[in-house]
Enzyme design. Structure first.
Site, mmCIF file in Angstrom:
data_model
loop_
_atom_site.group_PDB
_atom_site.id
_atom_site.type_symbol
_atom_site.label_atom_id
_atom_site.label_comp_id
_atom_site.label_asym_id
_atom_site.label_seq_id
_atom_site.Cartn_x
_atom_site.Cartn_y
_atom_site.Cartn_z
ATOM 1 N N ASP A 1 0.807 -1.192 -0.020
ATOM 2 C CA ASP A 1 0.088 0.024 -0.058
ATOM 3 C C ASP A 1 0.602 1.389 0.073
ATOM 4 O OD1 ASP A 1 -1.814 2.124 0.327
ATOM 5 O OD2 ASP A 1 -2.673 1.201 2.107
ATOM 6 N N SER A 59 2.594 10.784 -16.952
ATOM 7 C CA SER A 59 2.008 10.649 -18.178
ATOM 8 C C SER A 59 1.969 11.881 -18.998
ATOM 9 C CB SER A 59 0.497 10.242 -18.155
ATOM 10 O OG SER A 59 -0.430 11.321 -17.571
ATOM 11 N N TYR A 69 -5.732 14.934 -11.784
ATOM 12 C CA TYR A 69 -4.738 13.923 -12.443
ATOM 13 C C TYR A 69 -3.629 14.838 -13.047
ATOM 14 C CZ TYR A 69 -3.307 10.761 -15.708
ATOM 15 O OH TYR A 69 -2.588 9.873 -16.469
ATOM 16 N N LYS A 124 0.235 14.465 -11.879
ATOM 17 C CA LYS A 124 1.274 13.903 -12.896
ATOM 18 C C LYS A 124 2.402 15.146 -13.034
ATOM 19 C CE LYS A 124 -0.102 9.823 -13.361
ATOM 20 N NZ LYS A 124 0.307 9.026 -12.851
#
Length: 134
Positions: free
Chosen positions: A18, A111, A123, A127
């Site tokens: 985890d 990404s 997101y 990133k």
């Protein structure tokens, strides 16, 4: 198995954990130190989204996603990569000092979303943060 079948004296050991649990990350690095005495490579590649989001809401307006989206992608993808680096680097420095010519490496997987709007605001910010760690 494929990595371990390659020529060379190293070995790859995939170990699930985890990434949001700092103690698990620290324990893993301690285990590597104890069993191997060195750490040459770390790959940080983790991502999650809140479990109740479907594909459409993952791309929804950020104000409709709220803090759950932010917390999910940052606690795993960004914070997880950061704490992995914090725990791993001391052993990697020791590895480099002990093995002249050895240059341990950390691979941070991000990404295109860190450079251009992809999926949602949380997101992209996560990133971009991983990109800045590199």
């Amino acid at each position: 198995d494929e990595i371990n079948a390659m020529s060379g004296s190293g070995k790859g050991i995939p170990i699930p954990l985890d990434i949001t649990n700092d103690d698990e990350v620290a324990s893993l690095v301690e285990r590597v130190k104890s069993e191997c005495g060195r750490l040459d490579c770390v790959v940080a590649s983790a991502f999650t989204a809140p479990p109740n989001l479907n594909d459409a809401s993952f791309r929804d307006d950020f104000w409709k996603q709220g803090a759950p989206m932010w917390d999910a992608v940052h606690s795993v993808g960004l914070r997880g990569a950061y704490t992995t680096c914090c725990e791993s680097v001391p052993l990697m420095i020791d590895t480099a000092k002990a093995a002249k010519g050895s240059r341990p490496v950390i691979a941070l997987i991000s990404s295109f979303g860190g450079k251009s709007y992809t999926f949602n605001v949380a997101y992209g910010v996560s990133k971009a943060g991983v990109d800045r760690l590199a």
